[in-house]
Design a protein around this motif. Structure first.
Motif, short mmCIF file in Angstrom:
data_model
loop_
_atom_site.label_atom_id
_atom_site.label_comp_id
_atom_site.label_asym_id
_atom_site.label_seq_id
_atom_site.Cartn_x
_atom_site.Cartn_y
_atom_site.Cartn_z
N ALA A 115 -0.25 19.13 48.07
CA ALA A 115 -0.28 19.91 49.32
C ALA A 115 -1.71 20.02 49.84
CB ALA A 115 0.31 21.30 49.08
N VAL A 161 5.16 22.34 57.21
CA VAL A 161 5.79 21.26 56.45
C VAL A 161 5.40 21.33 54.98
CG1 VAL A 161 6.02 18.76 56.23
CG2 VAL A 161 5.83 19.81 58.50
N VAL A 162 4.11 21.60 54.73
CA VAL A 162 3.62 21.66 53.36
C VAL A 162 4.28 22.80 52.60
CG1 VAL A 162 1.57 22.21 51.97
CG2 VAL A 162 1.43 20.52 53.82
N ASN A 194 7.57 21.66 51.52
CA ASN A 194 7.44 20.71 50.42
C ASN A 194 7.15 21.41 49.11
OD1 ASN A 194 7.85 18.57 52.15
ND2 ASN A 194 5.69 18.07 52.38
N GLU A 234 9.33 21.16 45.79
CA GLU A 234 8.73 20.68 44.56
C GLU A 234 8.80 21.72 43.44
OE1 GLU A 234 7.44 17.79 43.63
OE2 GLU A 234 8.04 16.89 45.54
#
Length: 310
Positions: free
Chosen positions: A187, A240-241, A244, A248
């Protein structure tokens, strides 16, 4: 500004509805479900009539549109259904696991933003060309490393060989460090790449040249003039990160044996607990939409032209 806010909120509502609808249809079309798995173990002891009665009690024999209407109506009231495996309400189960995951993702995002942002600022500020090239190459390396491999490497070296931090569990702040680093590495690398490119572009803009001509120092130009405009693409990436990082966490919480939404999701997928899976998908959509909405509302603050043109 009011119209801008209303449009963004309406867009957020549409995204949540779409996430719920798509996940519902996809899960409906999957072969099998958690009840089928449980009832499969009753073959020879339960009659077909008993099995059909159990499925009817959970509404699994209703048409798709009926199941969807019931599920959507319940979701609007905060009822995400009941786990077919545990019998506990999905919303309460997720709420119990959520604090651990939020602590992990929050810490990881802080490391990603400050680490990646600091790396980008250092790379674009240094006058040494060789050092700049080295620093700018680090994000590509960070993105290319698989999260599970990084996690296992940290466990092996930092925990087992050096004995500095615990490898497993949810025992205090120290147990957060290694999984947070594992999540933050890719990230932060993405943040660093985007911010470094934006800073490089911003430093070539005419207003920066004007500031230099007026005698402004390099540090002032870097942090006050260039960073404000260069941070807009990085802010967009943050939404977006964050999504993610949440995704994850499924892998990372499994690697580090942390009790959280990630492990809850892995267990739900293994047992095809569709209500639990959909609850987690909806949670991820809520997190993504919330972060995106906050970023959208910060845009006019950083650049007043946004509020006038959108």
């Amino acid at each position: 500004m009011r119209g801008y806010l209303v449009r963004r909120v309406l867009q957020a509502v549409v995204v949540l509805w779409a996430a719920f609808t798509v996940s519902f249809v996809v899960l409906y079309l999957l072969p099998g479900d958690s009840l089928s798995i449980k009832l499969g173990g009753l073959e020879g002891t339960a009659t077909q009539a008993q099995i059909d009665a159990v499925r009817a009690a959970h509404g699994l024999d209703d048409p798709l549109y009926v199941q969807y209407a019931h599920a959507l109506g319940d979701a609007l009231t905060g009822d995400l259904g009941t786990s077919a495996q545990t019998g506990a309400p999905v919303a309460r189960t997720i709420a119990d696991a959520l604090p651990q995951t939020l602590a992990l993702t929050g810490f990881a995002m802080a490391l990603a933003v400050f680490g990646g942002g600091g790396l980008a600022l250092a790379a674009t500020f240094t006058p040494l060309r060789a050092l700049r090239q080295v620093l700018l190459s680090l994000p590509a390396i960070g993105i290319s490393m698989p999260g599970f491999w990084v996690g296992l490497l940290l466990v092996q070296v930092v925990s087992f060989q050096w004995g500095l931090l615990p490898a497993l569990g949810n025992d205090g702040f120290e147990s957060l460090v290694l999984p947070a680093i594992t999540l933050a590495l890719p990230a932060g690398a993405m943040v660093a790449q985007v911010l470094a490119k934006s800073m490089t572009t911003a430093l070539e803009e005419p207003y920066v040249q004007t500031a230099r001509a007026k005698g402004a120092g390099r540090l002032r130009i870097h942090l006050r003039h260039a960073l404000r405009n260069a941070s807009l693409p990085a802010l967009t990436l943050a939404a977006v990160v964050t999504g993610n990082v949440l995704v994850e966490s499924v892998v990372v919480e499994t690697v580090f044996s942390r009790a959280g939404v990630g492990r809850l999701t892995a267990a739900a997928v293994d047992t095809q607990d569709l209500a639990m899976v959909q609850g987690v998908v909806l949670l991820a959509a809520v997190v993504f939409v919330t972060v995106a909405l906050v970023v959208d509302l910060l845009y006019p603050v950083l650049d007043p032209r946004v509020g006038r043109t959108v």
